[in-house]
Structure formats: structure tokens, C-alpha cells
Design a protein around this motif. Structure first.
Motif, PDB file in Angstrom:
ATOM      1  N   SER A 449       0.862  -1.184   0.000  1.00 20.67           N
ATOM      2  CA  SER A 449       0.000   0.000   0.000  1.00 20.67           C
ATOM      3  C   SER A 449       0.890   1.223   0.000  1.00 20.67           C
ATOM      4  CB  SER A 449      -0.924  -0.001   1.225  1.00 20.67           C
ATOM      5  OG  SER A 449      -1.690   1.190   1.269  1.00 20.67           O
ATOM      6  N   ASP A 450       0.363   2.306  -0.524  1.00 18.22           N
ATOM      7  CA  ASP A 450       1.116   3.553  -0.523  1.00 18.22           C
ATOM      8  C   ASP A 450       1.165   4.175   0.865  1.00 18.22           C
ATOM      9  OD1 ASP A 450       1.644   3.345  -3.198  1.00 18.22           O
ATOM     10  OD2 ASP A 450      -0.131   4.474  -3.805  1.00 18.22           O
ATOM     11  N   TYR A 451       0.252   3.828   1.712  1.00 18.22           N
ATOM     12  CA  TYR A 451       0.255   4.336   3.083  1.00 18.22           C
ATOM     13  C   TYR A 451      -0.375   3.292   4.003  1.00 18.22           C
ATOM     14  CZ  TYR A 451      -4.525   5.563   1.805  1.00 18.22           C
ATOM     15  OH  TYR A 451      -5.812   5.512   1.352  1.00 18.22           O
ATOM     16  N   TYR A 452       0.037   3.351   5.283  1.00 19.04           N
ATOM     17  CA  TYR A 452      -0.469   2.439   6.298  1.00 19.04           C
ATOM     18  C   TYR A 452      -1.048   3.268   7.442  1.00 19.04           C
ATOM     19  CZ  TYR A 452       2.192  -1.150   3.854  1.00 19.04           C
ATOM     20  OH  TYR A 452       2.674  -2.017   2.907  1.00 19.04           O
ATOM     21  N   ILE A 453      -2.198   2.853   7.922  1.00 19.59           N
ATOM     22  CA  ILE A 453      -2.883   3.547   9.012  1.00 19.59           C
ATOM     23  C   ILE A 453      -2.964   2.583  10.191  1.00 19.59           C
ATOM     24  CG2 ILE A 453      -5.012   4.660   9.760  1.00 19.59           C
ATOM     25  CD1 ILE A 453      -5.497   5.431   6.862  1.00 19.59           C
ATOM     26  N   ALA A 454      -2.486   3.024  11.368  1.00 20.26           N
ATOM     27  CA  ALA A 454      -2.480   2.170  12.556  1.00 20.26           C
ATOM     28  C   ALA A 454      -3.010   2.951  13.751  1.00 20.26           C
ATOM     29  CB  ALA A 454      -1.071   1.663  12.845  1.00 20.26           C
ATOM     30  N   ARG A 455      -3.517   2.219  14.748  1.00 20.72           N
ATOM     31  CA  ARG A 455      -4.007   2.796  15.997  1.00 20.72           C
ATOM     32  C   ARG A 455      -3.397   2.023  17.166  1.00 20.72           C
ATOM     33  NH1 ARG A 455      -8.015   2.751  12.285  1.00 20.72           N
ATOM     34  NH2 ARG A 455      -9.129   4.722  11.913  1.00 20.72           N
ATOM     35  N   ILE A 456      -3.034   2.750  18.199  1.00 22.66           N
ATOM     36  CA  ILE A 456      -2.440   2.130  19.376  1.00 22.66           C
ATOM     37  C   ILE A 456      -2.936   2.857  20.622  1.00 22.66           C
ATOM     38  CG2 ILE A 456      -0.364   3.564  19.121  1.00 22.66           C
ATOM     39  CD1 ILE A 456       1.214   1.253  20.379  1.00 22.66           C
ATOM     40  N   PRO A 457      -3.351   2.127  21.646  1.00 24.69           N
ATOM     41  CA  PRO A 457      -3.807   2.804  22.880  1.00 24.69           C
ATOM     42  C   PRO A 457      -2.651   3.554  23.524  1.00 24.69           C
ATOM     43  CG  PRO A 457      -4.563   0.529  22.807  1.00 24.69           C
ATOM     44  CD  PRO A 457      -3.570   0.676  21.705  1.00 24.69           C
ATOM     45  N   GLU A 458      -2.999   4.643  24.215  1.00 29.15           N
ATOM     46  CA  GLU A 458      -1.952   5.477  24.804  1.00 29.15           C
ATOM     47  C   GLU A 458      -1.275   4.795  26.006  1.00 29.15           C
ATOM     48  OE1 GLU A 458      -3.407   9.086  26.428  1.00 29.15           O
ATOM     49  OE2 GLU A 458      -5.188   8.181  27.329  1.00 29.15           O
ATOM     50  N   ASN A 459      -1.925   3.800  26.595  1.00 29.47           N
ATOM     51  CA  ASN A 459      -1.320   3.133  27.747  1.00 29.47           C
ATOM     52  C   ASN A 459      -0.503   1.905  27.349  1.00 29.47           C
ATOM     53  OD1 ASN A 459      -3.394   1.545  26.956  1.00 29.47           O
ATOM     54  ND2 ASN A 459      -4.333   1.281  28.977  1.00 29.47           N
ATOM     55  N   SER A 460      -0.214   1.764  26.028  1.00 29.07           N
ATOM     56  CA  SER A 460       0.580   0.629  25.584  1.00 29.07           C
ATOM     57  C   SER A 460       1.995   0.756  26.118  1.00 29.07           C
ATOM     58  CB  SER A 460       0.597   0.551  24.057  1.00 29.07           C
ATOM     59  OG  SER A 460      -0.705   0.396  23.548  1.00 29.07           O
ATOM     60  N   PRO A 461       2.574  -0.351  26.592  1.00 26.60           N
ATOM     61  CA  PRO A 461       3.943  -0.276  27.130  1.00 26.60           C
ATOM     62  C   PRO A 461       4.965  -0.131  26.002  1.00 26.60           C
ATOM     63  CG  PRO A 461       3.180  -2.537  27.137  1.00 26.60           C
ATOM     64  CD  PRO A 461       2.000  -1.702  26.732  1.00 26.60           C
ATOM     65  N   GLY A 462       6.187   0.247  26.349  1.00 28.54           N
ATOM     66  CA  GLY A 462       7.265   0.338  25.372  1.00 28.54           C
ATOM     67  C   GLY A 462       7.537  -1.002  24.723  1.00 28.54           C
TER      68      GLY A 462
END
Length: 837
Positions: A449-462
Motif C-alpha cells: 500500500s502507498d500508506y499504512y494507518i495504525a491505531r495504538i492505545p496510549e497506555n501501551s507499554p514500550g
């Protein structure tokens, strides 16, 4: 009409020679006679027995009238007896009348039809026929001249007087070109008078001239050129072809005699009468491939004399039988499969030199002519030559380099087809060609794909995985291995696995949607040769409900005027809904069932049945009316967080007056900075209005070249302001509670005059704060109505309250300002009286 008349004595008669051209009933003559004794006379006109009566006479007047038309060609002389009488004696005399000619006849051709036989060798200018026409008229009307129609297109001329038809000078007749000519001849008389007009008559006839054939053309061969073929299996004595010649003189043709002059070399003979040519040797004895025979055709007269002759060339080709198909050869002999290994994408126009192919057909002539064609994926290669005679070296040339792709075809297979062109058998043969391709690094890694869209919760650990990007390189071996990397300003918190393409957060990264919820950067896929492509990654940090609603103070004091609500507000610092949406509820109240709270806005008001302090006193014995509520603010996140605050409410009634100003002061008691802000806004508006009015009057006076008196401006301004204020007061209705007087109007209404140009056609919007009291001089006018301050229709509470302004450290200063403002309004109301709404 010509008249010559002679008058005689009593006994004389009248004689007249006349050129008659009258119509029937015309008056042609008058008889004139007298009696010596003076007696009246009568006239008479009689004919001999058997004569035609042409005239009649008036007995009294002597007028002679024509009763039948005359025709000189039928009767050119008429005899009549003319008489005159006085009643006693009669005198008669025979008169001869000569009928003169008139041009009333047309020429007529005699001895028609005219058909003339003329030999084609007649010399030019010779006479071939005499044409004759007659006209029964006399004089010029009977003279005839001749001429031809279409004189320029004719091959003939005619003598205009004699009618002799001749061949035109310099022209000859040709039987072979035109056998018949049609000549139109016109005969015209010389013209003459007819009933007073000059008339010319003519007649036409057609002369048919038939041209007779004369022996003057040599014989001609027909069907030329002549070609004949002798095949391998032709038997000696077989007829090869027949030549035909005809006498050019088709009218009287002579017989034709044929003979071979030269070129046969003892291998062919011809029939003297029919022209049939035959081979007299076996085909394998014929030493030449092509024979050219010279044949003579001669005219033989009935007497046996040769008068003319002609020649023709006959080409006879010795043809081999088509008994061999085309055959492909390699370096070691006949071969039907050829193989080659090459790199993909060779240059266009390159010759495949690794293919050594020869094609041959052992037949001769047309049997050895065939076409070459490459059958397989089209447009990739082309074969040269396309047409072969006997034998040729086959060359295959690259035509489309892009289609020679290892990733599409590992092996390209074709069939090389050779097929005969003009033979009925269409013999053919094929050879298989297999081209094995070798790979080159001709492809760039390509992302899915020309671009990738992702979502991650703000409390995800490193170290949490975010998204996996995928790029493929169809090249083989090391050229097809892809290495990933990321770069860009938004990539600081992220890492990518170089071989798998998994993007994850840095081990130390802490995501916070309230600080930054959007990241974007570029990801790079690169092969071992440095060929690469890019894609863009967009990462959204999803908000997690990690903040509780917060009140600016956990213990708050509010003053509630009966009929007006008070508001409490808590703010949730989460970034997104529903985590930052707060719902309010009363957790504890004493006594219960006194207060209601708006779940969404946090507005607290008394129950609808509580309208006065007396009702409150009946509910509780606490006379100071200061109650405490425990209010909960709870967000809508999951899990949900809540916070409580204690609210102390002092309930009072309106004590100053029932006007809107009092309600405003009571509402701003807890926050005097609102009152100061409103007053500052009012003053600014007044200054702006004054500047605008001054500017308008300045330009008006400048246009009229007059300076308007100040009192006129003030008077006009007072009238308009008074009317406007009075209308605004009349428009207000008393609200159900004091707080409703300060509800903010709809944003769309407030935007109608956002430039403060006072050009709105609708009723003017009340100012943002109460206007200051008018000058005493204007207020003291006895005849004018009292100038009253309108109420403010606007919200004095901002949506978000600055926490510093809410600190209790400033409350004393604000209360002092509000108290001072309250005292001023009380004094003004005492002097002006209570406003009536």
C-alpha cells in the motif's frame, strides 16, 4: 398586294392581273363602272361551267371578295366573266386572272432513303453521293441550298448548290474504327412572302454511309502475352498452349497461317492452322528452364498469296513438381527444436545470435517460395526474412524488451512456421524455439500500500507492536531480499524490524493522547542494490480514560436567587469522547428533594414548586437558608472515574427590585470580574457608536457644505435612542426566573452584526452589558419619558473558566467591586423610580 386595273367605258369590262395571297373572305378588288345616262348600275361575276368558284362580287358596290383560298401549285390561271348592267342593257367581258406564287411550300428530298457504300480506302475530298431536293415554289422560294448539321464533328462536306456529298479534305475512313456514319443533311429554300411575312422553309434527311472493308490491316494476336508451362510429368507431344491471331480486316478476313520463327531449339512445334504449340521432347531432356518462342501469323489470300503478317513472343517455363516441403536445418543437419539461454530485457533490435537456423525448399520456382512466421506471444520477437525463395538464414530480432521479463516467463516458447505461398498443396513445416531467461535486478521493492494507518492505545507499554508493513521484490536471490527502515520527524518514538517490517514503539516510549495523538513518518524498503520505494505511515494514539473529572475547588460557595440556577463545572483532561464527557448528579442533600441538577451542564436549581423563601422555611427550620450539597462529576469512559465536591448554596430572594439589573447583580455577586468585563464592553461600544455618528455627520456636513448644529444631532440621537430603548423594554417578557434574562442568544443571531456596523434591518441586539445612567440634564426633562437602562441578553459565564480567576484569593476584591456597583444602581433606582416591565 399589287394591283393593276384598267377602267373602260360603259361597254368595256375590267381585266386585272393580281398576285393573290389572300385568306378566304378577304376583299381583293373593286369593280367600278358608270352609265352615261346617269342610271345606277349593278355588277355581276360568273364562271364557265365546271370551273371552281373562287370569287364573289357585291352587285351594288362592286367589291370582289375571295371565297376560297388560292393555290398556284394547283391552279395558276382563273377565268371569270365580269358584267355591268343598268337594268336594261348588260355588258359582259371575260377576264383572265393570273395567280402569282407565294412561298408556301417546303423543300422535299427525292429518292430517299439515302444509303451509300464507301470503301475505306476512298481518298479524302472525293465525292461519294449526290443529294437532291425540290421545292414547287417559284423564284427565291423555289431555290434550294444544302448544308450539314454538326459540320465540325462530321467527316464529310456537301456542296451547298449541287448537293454533292464528299469526304472532308484531310480525312480518311477506317473500317476497323467506325463502320457506319450517319450524316444529317438540311435543304433550305430561298425564302419569300407568305401572307405579308417573309418565310423560309427547310427539310432534313439522314444519309447512312457504310464503310466497306479493304485489305489494309495486318493480322493481330489476341490474348497476349502468351505463357506456357511444362511440368516434370508432361508427356512428349502434349499441347502446351494455343496462340490465336485474327485478320485485322474483319469485313473480308483472310485465312491465317502459323509458324515458329526461332527459339524452339527443336523442342517445340506449332500447328499451321490452329496455332497449338506442343512439346516434342521429354521434360527431363529440356536443358533450359525458360524458352521464348517467336511465332509468326500470316494472312493468306484465296489465291494463296501472303499479304500481311504479325509476330508474337511465347514464353514457356519448365516447372518442377512441388514434391518437397520447406525444411529447417541446424549446424549439424535437419533439426526441429532450437534452444537459447539469455538475460531478460535485452536491447530492442538485438539479434538472437545463439540461434543458428537455416530453412530450405529443394523445389524450383514458385514451388520453392514460402513464408516464415513466428507463432507464440505476440509482439516480443520478429523473424527475418518474411518470404523465402529456395533457401535463407533465419534471423530472430528483439522487438519488445519489456515483455522479455524473467518474473513473468522463465521460458519463452515459440513455433517457427514455414508455409508455401502459391502452391495448391501449401506444404509447411515447424520448428520449436525455447528461450530460457536469466534474472537481472530490474525490479524495485514495492509496498502493498502507498500508506499504512495504525491505531495504538496510549497506555501501551514500550516495545508494543504497532503495524506490519510489507514490500515485495519479485527479483530472485539476493536481489529479491528487502530491508526496512523508517525516517521522518514523527519516527522518534518508533522502531522497525529490518527484515519483517514490524513497526513497534521504543522501549522507553510513553504515549499520551493528551500530548500528541497523531504521528506520521516514512518507511523505506530497499534491496541489496540500493533500489528502494517509500510508503507513509499514519499512527493514531487512542485515548484511554486515565483522567478523572476535576472541580476547580472541592468546596464551593454559591448564592442562588430563587428562580435562577447556579452552575458547577468539572473538567476531564482526557483527549477524546466519551472519556472527557462529564455527567453530574447530586449524591447527598439535606433536606432531600429540594434541588435538581442538569446531568449535562451542571446547572443546579430548586424544584419547580419552590418559588419563595416562605416555602423553604416550611421545609426546614434553618432560617439562614445556607445548604450543603455533595455533587458528583463522573465521566463516561470505561472504566469510569468520578469526583465529588461540596457546594454550599445561600438562597435569597431578589431584594433590590424585580428588574433585570438586579438579577444581573445577584448573579455576578460570586464573580465580580464578570460585571467589570461587561461594563468595559459597554463603554467600548458607546465610544465606538459616538465615533461612527461623528464620522457620519462629518461626511454629511462636508457634502452639504453646512455645519449642522450640535443640538440637532443630540436631539435626533436622543429620540432614536429613547424609542429603541422603549421598544426593547416592551419586547421583554418577565422570565420564569432571574437567570433566564441572561441566556446567551443563538450564535447565528450574534453573527448578524459581527462588524458592529449597525446596518442590520432587524431589531437591534441589546448591548453586552447594561448602559451607564444617562446625563442628569437629559434625565430631568419633564416632557420626555424616563430614560431606562435595558437588560442584558447574553451569557456572562464562559464555557471554560480560568482556574486562576476562580481562586478564592480574589473573591474579596471582586465582592467589593460588585457591592460598590450595587450601591450606585440602588441610588439611581431610588431617584428614577422602579422600572416597569
Amino acid at each position: 398586294m399589287n394591283n393593276t386595273c384598267v377602267q373602260k367605258r360603259e361597254t368595256e369590262a375590267v381585266s386585272c392581273h393580281h398576285h393573290w395571297s389572300f385568306r378566304s373572305g378577304s376583299h381583293v378588288y373593286t369593280l367600278n363602272g358608270t352609265d352615261p345616262e346617269g342610271d345606277p348600275v349593278t355588277y355581276g361575276l360568273t364562271y364557265e361551267a365546271g370551273s371552281r368558284r373562287y370569287f364573289s362580287v357585291d352587285g351594288n358596290l362592286g367589291n370582289v371578295t375571295l371565297i376560297e383560298e388560292l393555290d398556284r401549285e394547283k391552279e395558276d390561271e382563273i377565268e371569270v366573266i365580269v358584267s355591268i348592267s343598268d337594268g336594261l342593257s348588260t355588258v359582259s367581258e371575260k377576264v383572265r386572272i393570273l395567280v402569282m406564287d407565294a412561298n408556301d411550300e417546303s423543300p422535299e428530298f427525292i429518292n430517299t432513303p439515302y444509303i451509300v457504300q464507301v470503301p475505306e480506302n476512298s481518298p479524302s475530298g472525293s465525292s461519294i453521293f449526290k443529294i437532291e431536293a425540290v421545292d414547287r415554289d417559284t423564284g427565291s422560294g423555289g431555290s434550294i441550298t444544302y448544308f450539314l448539321q454538326n459540320i465540325h464533328a462530321n467527316k464529310f462536306t456537301i456542296d451547298r448548290h449541287s448537293g454533292v456529298l464528299r469526304i472532308k479534305s484531310g480525312v480518311t475512313l477506317d473500317y476497323e474504327k467506325s463502320r457506319t456514319h450517319f450524316v444529317v443533311v438540311v435543304a433550305k429554300d430561298g425564302g419569300g412572302k407568305l401572307r405579308g411575312d417573309n418565310k423560309v422553309f427547310s427539310a432534313t434527311t439522314t444519309v447512312t454511309v457504310n464503310v466497306e472493308d479493304v485489305q489494309d490491316t495486318p493480322p493481330m494476336f489476341i490474348g497476349t502475352p502468351y505463357y506456357g508451362y511444362v511440368y516434370e510429368d508432361t508427356l512428349p507431344g502434349s499441347e502446351v498452349l494455343t496462340v490465336v491471331a485474327l485478320d485485322g480486316d474483319r469485313g473480308k478476313p483472310n485465312n491465317i497461317h502459323y509458324c515458329i520463327v526461332n527459339g524452339s531449339e527443336g523442342s517445340f512445334e506449332i500447328s499451321n492452322t490452329t496455332g497449338a504449340i506442343s512439346v516434342i521432347k521429354s521434360p527431363n531432356q529440356l536443358k533450359k528452364e525458360v524458352y521464348e518462342l517467336r511465332v509468326q501469323a500470316s494472312e493468306v489470300s484465296p489465291e494463296g498469296d501472303v499479304s500481311a503478317y504479325a509476330f508474337a513472343t511465347v514464353t514457356i517455363r519448365v516447372v518442377d513438381l512441388n514434391n518437397h516441403p520447406p525444411t529447417f536445418y541446424g549446424e549439424s543437419g535437419p533439426q526441429n527444436r532450437f534452444e537459447l539461454t539469455m538475460y531478460e530485457h535485452p536491447p530492442e533490435g538485438e539479434i538472437l545470435r545463439g540461434l543458428k537456423i537455416t530453412v530450405n525448399d529443394s523445389d524450383q520456382g514458385a514451388n520453392a517460395k514460402f513464408n516464415l512466421r513466428l507463432v507464440g506471444p505476440g509482439g516480443i520477437f520478429r523473424v527475418v526474412p518474411l518470404t523465402v525463395l529456395n533457401e535463407a538464414q533465419v534471423t530472430i530480432i528483439v522487438e519488445n524488451s519489456a515483455a522479455i521479463d524473467y518474473e513473468k516467463f522463465k521460458v519463452l516458447t515459440f513455433k517457427l512456421l514455414a508455409i508455401e505461398v502459391n502452391t495448391p498443396e501449401k506444404f509447411s513445416s515447424t520448428a520449436d524455439i525455447a528461450i530460457r531467461l536469466l534474472d537481472t535486478n530490474d525490479n524495485v521493492p514495492k509496498f502493498s500500500s502507498d500508506y499504512y494507518i495504525a491505531r495504538i492505545p496510549e497506555n501501551s507499554p514500550g516495545g508494543s507492536n504497532v503495524v506490519a508493513v510489507t514490500a515485495t521484490d519479485p527479483d530472485s536471490g539476493l536481489w529479491g531480499e528487502v530491508k526496512y527502515s523508517i525516517y521522518g520527524t514523527g519516527a522518534d518514538l518508533f522502531l522497525i524490524h529490518p527484515s519483517t517490517g514490524i513497526i513497534y514503539t521504543q522501549p522507553w516510549a510513553v504515549l499520551d493522547a493528551e500530548v500528541n495523538s497523531k504521528y506520521n513518518f516514512y518507511v523505506k524498503a530497499e534491496d541489496t542494490d540500493g533500489k528502494y520505494s517509500l510508503a507513509e505511515v499514519f499512527i493514531t494514539v487512542l485515548d484511554v480514560n486515565d483522567h478523572s473529572p476535576e472541580f476547580n475547588e472541592n468546596i464551593q460557595e454559591k448564592t442562588m436567587i430563587i428562580g435562577s440556577p447556579v452552575k458547577i463545572e468539572a473538567i476531564d483532561q482526557d483527549a477524546e469522547e466519551p472519556n472527557n464527557i462529564v455527567d453530574y448528579s447530586i449524591m447527598q442533600a439535606d433536606p432531600a428533594n429540594v434541588f435538581d441538577i442538569d446531568q449535562s451542564t451542571g446547572e443546579i436549581k430548586l424544584k419547580s414548586y419552590i418559588r419563595s423563601l416562605d416555602i423553604i422555611h416550611n421545609i426546614t427550620k434553618n432560617k439562614d437558608c445556607i445548604w450543603s450539597l455533595v455533587v458528583q462529576a463522573k465521566d463516561r469512559g470505561s472504566p469510569s472515574f468520578s469526583t465529588t465536591a461540596v457546594l454550599k448554596i445561600d438562597i435569597t430572594e431578589e431584594t433590590l427590585h424585580k428588574g433585570p439589573m438586579a438579577a444581573f447583580l445577584m448573579q455576578t455577586k460570586d464573580n465580580p470580574m464578570k460585571a467589570l468585563g461587561v461594563l468595559a464592553g459597554v463603554m467600548g461600544i458607546m465610544v465606538l457608536i459616538t465615533i461612527m455618528i461623528s464620522t457620519a455627520m462629518f461626511w454629511r456636513n462636508k457634502r452639504s457644505n453646512k455645519i449642522m448644529p450640535v443640538r440637532r444631532i443630540i436631539k435626533k440621537r436622543q429620540t432614536q435612542q429613547s424609542r429603541t430603548v422603549r421598544m426593547e423594554w416592551l419586547k421583554f417578557k418577565r422570565p420564569s426566573n432571574a437567570a433566564e434574562k441572561f441566556v446567551v442568544e443563538d450564535d447565528a443571531k450574534s453573527l448578524q452584526n459581527e462588524n458592529s456596523n449597525n446596518n442590520v434591518q432587524a431589531a437591534p441586539v441589546p448591548p453586552a452589558a447594561p448602559l451607564p445612567p444617562p446625563p442628569p440634564a437629559l434625565a430631568a426633562s419633564g416632557n420626555s419619558a424616563a430614560w431606562r437602562v435595558p437588560t442584558v441578553s447574553g451569557s456572562l459565564t464562559p464555557k471554560f473558566i480560568n482556574k486562576q480567576l476562580k481562586k478564592r484569593g480574589h473573591s474579596s476584591t471582586h465582592n467589593a467591586l460588585v457591592s460598590e456597583l450595587k450601591m450606585k444602581f440602588e441610588k439611581r433606582n431610588a431617584s428614577m423610580g422602579e422600572p416597569h416591565i
